[in-house]
Design an enzyme around this catalytic site. Structure first.
Site, PDB file in Angstrom:
ATOM      1  N   HIS A  99      43.527  37.254  55.158  1.00  0.00           N
ATOM      2  CA  HIS A  99      43.621  37.435  53.705  1.00  0.00           C
ATOM      3  C   HIS A  99      43.719  36.086  53.000  1.00  0.00           C
ATOM      4  CE1 HIS A  99      47.709  37.541  55.362  1.00  0.00           C
ATOM      5  NE2 HIS A  99      48.117  36.947  54.238  1.00  0.00           N
ATOM      6  N   HIS A 101      44.867  34.358  49.462  1.00  0.00           N
ATOM      7  CA  HIS A 101      45.688  34.566  48.272  1.00  0.00           C
ATOM      8  C   HIS A 101      44.986  33.906  47.083  1.00  0.00           C
ATOM      9  CE1 HIS A 101      49.616  35.594  50.326  1.00  0.00           C
ATOM     10  NE2 HIS A 101      49.026  34.970  51.322  1.00  0.00           N
TER      11      HIS A 101
HETATM   12  P1  AMP Z   1      51.093  36.013  54.314  1.00  0.00           P
HETATM   13  O1  AMP Z   1      52.505  35.521  54.266  1.00  0.00           O
HETATM   14  O2  AMP Z   1      50.077  34.945  53.978  1.00  0.00           O
HETATM   15  O3  AMP Z   1      50.766  36.738  55.610  1.00  0.00           O
HETATM   16  O4  AMP Z   1      50.957  37.042  53.128  1.00  0.00           O
HETATM   17  C1  AMP Z   1      51.159  38.401  53.233  1.00  0.00           C
HETATM   18  C2  AMP Z   1      51.233  38.925  51.828  1.00  0.00           C
HETATM   19  O5  AMP Z   1      51.054  40.316  51.853  1.00  0.00           O
HETATM   20  C3  AMP Z   1      52.564  38.643  51.126  1.00  0.00           C
HETATM   21  O6  AMP Z   1      52.337  37.821  49.977  1.00  0.00           O
HETATM   22  C4  AMP Z   1      53.075  40.032  50.769  1.00  0.00           C
HETATM   23  O7  AMP Z   1      53.702  40.090  49.513  1.00  0.00           O
HETATM   24  C5  AMP Z   1      51.803  40.864  50.803  1.00  0.00           C
HETATM   25  N1  AMP Z   1      51.982  42.272  51.096  1.00  0.00           N
HETATM   26  C6  AMP Z   1      52.655  42.798  52.155  1.00  0.00           C
HETATM   27  N2  AMP Z   1      52.596  44.151  52.104  1.00  0.00           N
HETATM   28  C7  AMP Z   1      51.873  44.468  50.995  1.00  0.00           C
HETATM   29  C8  AMP Z   1      51.472  45.693  50.400  1.00  0.00           C
HETATM   30  N3  AMP Z   1      51.792  46.892  50.928  1.00  0.00           N
HETATM   31  N4  AMP Z   1      50.740  45.637  49.256  1.00  0.00           N
HETATM   32  C9  AMP Z   1      50.419  44.453  48.716  1.00  0.00           C
HETATM   33  N5  AMP Z   1      50.750  43.267  49.242  1.00  0.00           N
HETATM   34  C10 AMP Z   1      51.478  43.267  50.365  1.00  0.00           C
END
Ligand code: AMP
Ligand code: ZN
Length: 139
Positions: A99, A101
């Site tokens: 993903h 951001h």
């Molecule tokens: P990372 O730390 O780069 O793996 O980012 C994971 C991101 O996913 C974090 O910013 C979380 O806030 C986001 N996240 C986790 N669960 C969900 C969800 N159900 N819906 C939307 N975002 C999510």
């Protein structure tokens, strides 16, 4: 990946605030926004992160990121967008489904993404050589 939270979001098994989807990619609001409008763009196929994505996915991924970034910037009247990706847990990756951001940015929003260091004398040259050697052996 049966237990992957982002695979479940794509399948609609977990609700999300979807902002865009096309054949191969899906974009939705991050549940914990750094700034309002913070959006995640993910491939519909499960890859762990950018490092294991096949080359043929990358052009479409970047095109989708550019398209959604423009919409996010306009939609929340942002002045800029920071695009960030954590690859592997040492880099802060928590969800093991690739993903990017897209973080809307505003002048003086106070965000500092990372502190910067300095190389010692001769150190940058050695590190550059280590990296270029790896690129030569991957050709
Ligand atoms: P990372 O730390 O780069 O793996 O980012 C994971 C991101 O996913 C974090 O910013 C979380 O806030 C986001 N996240 C986790 N669960 C969900 C969800 N159900 N819906 C939307 N975002 C999510
Ligand atoms: Zn997944």
């Amino acid at each position: 990946m049966d237990e992957c939270i982002f695979c479940k979001i794509i399948k609609g098994e977990i609700p999300s605030n979807k902002v865009y989807e096309n054949k191969n990619f899906f974009a939705f609001l991050d549940i914990g926004p750094v700034n309002k409008g913070h959006t995640l763009v993910i491939p519909k196929k499960h890859y762990k992160n950018l490092l294991d994505m096949p080359e043929e996915e990358l052009k479409g991924y970047m095109e989708t990121i550019q398209k959604v970034s423009n919409a996010v910037k306009k939609g929340v009247n942002a002045e800029g967008i920071s695009i960030n990706m954590s690859n592997e847990s040492a880099a802060g990756q928590v969800v093991m489904h690739a993903h990017f951001h897209l973080i809307p940015r505003f002048k003086d929003d106070g965000l500092r993404l990372w502190p910067q260091g300095r190389y010692k004398e001769g150190e940058a040259d050695k590190i550059k050589d280590k990296i270029t050697n790896c690129l030569e052996s991957s050709n």
